[in-house]
Design an enzyme around this catalytic site. Structure first.
Site, PDB file in Angstrom:
ATOM      1  CE  LYS A  97      -2.791   2.737   3.108  1.00 57.53           C
ATOM      2  NZ  LYS A  97      -3.558   2.851   4.345  1.00 57.53           N
ATOM      3  CD  GLU A 177      -9.300  -0.282  -1.978  1.00 63.89           C
ATOM      4  OE1 GLU A 177     -10.151  -0.589  -1.122  1.00 63.89           O
ATOM      5  OE2 GLU A 177      -8.078  -0.323  -1.752  1.00 63.89           O
ATOM      6  CE  LYS A 219      -9.200  -4.225  -1.853  1.00 60.62           C
ATOM      7  NZ  LYS A 219      -8.190  -4.458  -0.812  1.00 60.62           N
ATOM      8  CB  SER A 261     -14.851  -7.477   2.564  1.00 60.43           C
ATOM      9  OG  SER A 261     -13.779  -6.937   3.308  1.00 60.43           O
ATOM     10  CB  SER A 289      -8.269  -7.652  -2.783  1.00 60.00           C
ATOM     11  OG  SER A 289      -7.213  -7.077  -2.036  1.00 60.00           O
TER      12      SER A 289
END
Length: 336
Positions: A97, A177, A219, A261, A289
């Site tokens: 990250k 993302e 993502k 999630s 992921s």
């Protein structure tokens, strides 16, 4: 780094029946999760917890890669093997990250923009030397009264695209993302509309910045009603809405999509992924992921006995990885 090499890495990240483990929580976020189960937040415990996850036996059967935090990619196993090297030796791609988190977006009350572009090029260069082969940047989009604004969407898409271009320059596959949060009272139709606008903006920005989509992973959040809406959407409704949105916005050349999630419980996140894959085939692999949806049960077990419960916690990690690996193939519902 050639586009072919980046594309090969991206395809490996979404290999059949496998997904990405997200263990990139910041020190402060992990502190809150540790506090919730009574674990002292110190460097030793953080290292031990990440080791528990990464050394789970047979993890590579269902996990293709793991997103690490800056502290974690510099840590090693008890035997002194750097985590990134241990992962590579065991068939798991190391990721990192790289964003610096969100800050209020000036002029846009209630909205945020992700920061961390300053100095990113040398940081990416260092992470590659430390063993990382992909990197992640998270944008956060809130739904509320008169938000998200076009300004917020454009600012975050621009940052994601600059991040992605810098990653590819340094030989790292970018994982972009753009998370549309579940927080709020919006219905599933509003969630769909916002996801659609956000994804269109993102791919337009990636195109403008000459990002090679064949070496990029998305993502994505799922199209869900707000958790305060009182609306109950069925598993099939969520799967159908999410698929329709992705098919209308995401180019087929993308190697794959992994879902976050986003606050869903373990079973819901798995059920939605499974339902989408049973509705296939799709233009791209659909995988996972997950962070909390992969770890929460294991953390509770480990917290009861940090020395004695490692094996038992790892069994839970493997079981969650297996369940989601089945969901990637659309076979979890039949096995559950």
């Amino acid at each position: 780094m050639s586009i072919e090499t980046l594309a090969e890495t991206a395809r490996a990240m979404v290999a059949a029946g496998k997904g990405i483990l997200a263990i990139d929580e910041s020190t402060s976020t992990l502190a809150r999760r540790f506090e919730g189960v009574g674990i002292a937040n110190n460097e030793g415990n953080r290292r031990a917890y990440r080791e528990l996850l990464l050394t789970t036996p047979r993890l590579d059967q269902y996990i293709s890669g793991a997103i690490l935090y800056d502290e974690t990619i510099r840590q090693s196993t008890r035997e002194g093997v750097p985590f990134a090297r241990f992962m590579a030796d065991n068939g798991i791609l190391p990721g990192i990250k790289v964003d610096k988190g969100t800050q209020p977006l000036a002029g846009c009350p209630g909205e945020v923009v992700t920061e961390g572009l300053d100095g990113l090029r040398p940081r990416l260069e260092e992470y590659y030397k430390l063993g990382a082969r992909f990197a992640k940047w998270r944008a956060v989009i809130h739904i509320g009264d008169d938000i998200p604004s076009g300004t917020c969407i454009e600012a975050n898409s621009h940052a994601l695209a600059r991040f992605a271009a810098l990653c590819q320059e340094q030989g790292l596959v970018p994982m972009v993302e753009p998370e549309v949060l579940m927080d709020g009272a919006h219905d599933i139709e509003t969630s769909y509309e916002v996801h659609e606008v956000v994804l269109r903006s993102l791919f337009d920005a990636l195109y403008q910045h000459n990002v090679a989509l064949e070496g990029t992973i998305l993502k994505a959040s799922m199209v869900l009603p707000g958790k305060d809406s009182g609306e109950a959407a069925s598993v099939e409704e969520v799967a159908e809405a999410t698929l329709m949105c992705l098919k209308s916005t995401v180019p087929a050349i993308l190697p794959g999509i992994v879902f976050l999630s986003g606050g869903q419980d373990d079973e819901a996140a798995t059920a939605h992924l499974d339902a989408m894959n049973r509705m296939g085939p799709h233009p791209w692999p659909l995988s996972f992921s997950y962070g909390r949806a992969m770890q929460s049960a294991a953390m509770k077990i480990w917290s009861q006995d940090l020395a004695g419960n490692v094996g038992k916690a790892q069994e839970t990690v493997f079981a969650r990885a297996r369940d989601n690996g089945l969901a990637v193939r659309g076979k979890w519902g039949a096995a559950a």
